[in-house]
Write an enzyme that holds these catalytic residues in place. Structure first.
Site, PDB file in Angstrom:
ATOM      1  N   ALA A   1      69.857  66.433  17.048  1.00  0.00           N
ATOM      2  CA  ALA A   1      70.410  66.038  15.760  1.00  0.00           C
ATOM      3  C   ALA A   1      69.341  65.840  14.695  1.00  0.00           C
ATOM      4  O   ALA A   1      69.565  65.138  13.714  1.00  0.00           O
ATOM      5  CB  ALA A   1      71.241  64.764  15.917  1.00  0.00           C
TER       6      ALA A   1
ATOM      7  N   HIS B   1      69.741  61.641  25.951  1.00  0.00           N
ATOM      8  CA  HIS B   1      68.305  61.363  25.972  1.00  0.00           C
ATOM      9  C   HIS B   1      67.884  60.912  27.365  1.00  0.00           C
ATOM     10  O   HIS B   1      67.646  59.734  27.618  1.00  0.00           O
ATOM     11  CB  HIS B   1      67.962  60.290  24.920  1.00  0.00           C
ATOM     12  CG  HIS B   1      68.367  60.680  23.535  1.00  0.00           C
ATOM     13  ND1 HIS B   1      69.031  59.832  22.677  1.00  0.00           N
ATOM     14  CD2 HIS B   1      68.218  61.848  22.867  1.00  0.00           C
ATOM     15  CE1 HIS B   1      69.264  60.458  21.527  1.00  0.00           C
ATOM     16  NE2 HIS B   1      68.776  61.681  21.628  1.00  0.00           N
TER      17      HIS B   1
END
Length: 542
Positions: free
Chosen positions: A92, A469
């Site tokens: 992102a 993540h």
């Protein structure tokens, strides 16, 4: 270094660690070859929307060679990247530096002030990745996030995110604005919202636009669609690296030799390969700490959705992540968006159900929601214009929790599995995430004037959180009893092997980790000697 090897350095992977390793080692005079399991993308090769699954999802055995990997473990579902540029292709573009609590985590190796040690490398990473310190636009989503923060009593923590995007004139291509003309031409961001599907405009500062572009100009060879399956030490030094074509049903292995090998396939890829090499005997001396302190960034993905497209609210207009706030001192919330038409990931969404109770109770709560308002529930769950009706809430924590990964052999193949690790249990439910989702939903309903509810995910209902993540498991350490690599990212017992990616990160940063992975990689490669010169790094003591 000498000519008896095919390459001085083989880099496995081309993400935030591998791209740094490739550029910095070629600048030091090494002959560098990069293997990337994914394909190479030109800007117009990316999927137009996430429904183009062959270009969006990564499932090579099924002919899907896209940017979005999805992996599942017993304790977490992992979203990762694929392709030349790794996770930068579908991340992102959000480039926060963690707070000081990250650097004082006790799992960092002693002898260094890690915040000070990494400080100059964060500066280099920001410059290379073209960080704009504050997203420069304010629209309905940004107002909603600011209002939700105020409603939660944490308005002072609200901020616009630092992002890696070229905000030139929208849709207009200009000569390289970042590297004095040495990099590729760039096109101004059009705020289409599809950063995470793949930027077809050319505005996103992917690694293909900076580190890798510069590395190839200096002689690095990047070979896409090659998956590394084995790394073995050679008699007399160096390593044999064996690859196969990604997704091929018939394997035709190909082997090259190298003096140095850098593992940089992302946490999933690097751990999978190292675990398999240890289990098969290719690298038997790998630390028993392999797989320990694997992190999920203590993450959850929740959000808010309206029954219809809210009037005058352009939820899909902007870059993927634009703002954030802290629910509490260790819980960080960001808004996330996909562009119009990219509705595939909405299949993971469902009603918001609080955890801390048995599975049958959580499923029962969803059934009650359906029975109380069947038409509304079905409209909320519709994928039609999903990305234009809602706001995803990405929630991250600095909490000290972890998983321990290992491998099991099934049907002749080694597969990763997980167990709860050191520290707190890896959470399957974050109360702060649900508070944030409900606050965002309330503000979205006020802004749009249509029925809006907070949303969770199907994996979360079953006690399995989502993370974008995935970190750790081969962490930097002061000894092989504490981690897999030394403070200079050399694998303990195999100083010609290195881990330079998210697998080396020892703690949960509580923010998007891309800038940190890049900074750690810059530090590791800065310690490498020039080709042919004396190595000033201390030898491994174990």
């Amino acid at each position: 270094m000498n000519g008896r090897f095919d390459h001085d350095v083989v880099v496995i992977g081309s993400g935030f660690g591998g791209s740094v390793a490739a550029l910095r080692s070629v600048e030091k005079g090494y002959r560098v070859h990069v293997y990337e399991a994914g394909r190479r993308f030109a800007d117009d090769d990316f999927a137009k929307t996430s429904w183009d699954v062959r270009r969006y999802l990564w499932a090579p055995a099924l002919g899907c060679f896209g940017v979005q990997r999805i992996h599942k473990l017993p304790h977490v579902v992992i979203l990762a990247g694929a392709g030349v540029g790794g996770g930068s292709l579908n991340y992102a573009n959000t480039l926060y530096r963690p707070g000081e609590e990250f650097f004082v985590d006790g799992h960092w190796p002693g002898g260094f002030d890690w915040e000070q040690e990494l400080d100059p490398h964060y500066a280099t990473a920001r410059r290379m990745l073209g960080v704009v310190e504050r997203y420069p636009h304010t629209g309905p989503v940004e107002r909603i996030m600011a209002g939700a923060a105020e409603d939660l009593g944490v308005g002072d923590t609200f901020r616009h995110a630092p992002v890696g995007v070229y905000f030139g004139k929208p849709g207009v291509t200009a000569p390289d604005p970042f590297f004095s003309g040495d990099g590729p031409a760039r096109t101004g961001c059009t705020l289409c919202g599809n950063c995470m599907v793949g930027c077809r405009v050319g505005a996103k500062n992917t690694l293909a636009k900076n580190y890798l572009a510069l590395a190839e100009k200096r002689g690095v060879v990047i070979e896409p669609l090659r998956t590394v399956v084995d790394v073995k030490p050679l008699d007399g030094g160096g390593y044999a690296v064996t690859t196969v074509r990604s997704g091929s049903w018939i394997r035709r292995p190909r082997t090259v030799t190298a003096e140095q090998v850098v593992f940089a396939g992302g946490t999933w890829g690097t751990q999978s390969l190292l675990h398999r090499m240890k289990a098969t005997g290719s690298l038997p001396r790998l630390s028993e700490s392999l797989g320990h302190l694997t992190r999920t960034n203590s993450e959850a993905l929740d959000g808010a959705i309206s029954v219809a497209v809210p009037e005058k609210v352009g939820l899909a207009h902007g870059v993927a992540i634009t703002t954030s706030f802290h629910v509490d001192e260790r819980t960080h919330v960001e808004n996330v968006r996909y562009g119009p038409g990219s509705n595939l990931m909405g299949m993971l969404a469902t009603g918001l159900v609080d955890g801390g109770r048995p599975l049958v109770s959580r499923i029962g709560a969803l059934i009650v929601q359906l029975l109380r308002a069947p038409l509304t529930t079905l409209r909320l769950g519709s994928l039609r214009r999903w990305s234009e009706r809602g706001i995803i809430a990405l929630v991250m924590q600095t909490a000290d929790n972890s998983l321990t990964l290992s491998v099991k052999r099934r049907f002749g193949r080694y597969r990763l599995t997980s167990a709860q690790g050191e520290g707190e249990p890896n959470p399957s439910y974050l109360p702060g995430a649900h508070r944030a989702a409900r606050a965002i939903a309330a503000r979205l309903e006020d802004e749009g004037g249509v029925r809006t509810e907070a949303r969770g995910s199907w994996p979360e209902v079953f006690g399995i959180p989502l993370t974008a993540h995935f970190l750790g498991g081969a962490i930097v350490s002061a000894s092989p009893e504490r981690g897999v690599v030394d403070p200079y990212h050399r694998i303990w017992g195999y100083p010609g092997l290195h881990v330079v990616d998210g697998a080396a990160v020892p703690a949960n940063p509580g923010v998007n980790p891309s800038l940190t992975i890049t900074a750690m990689a810059e530090r590791a490669m800065a310690r490498w000697p020039q080709r042919g010169e004396q190595d000033s790094r201390p030898p491994q003591s174990n």
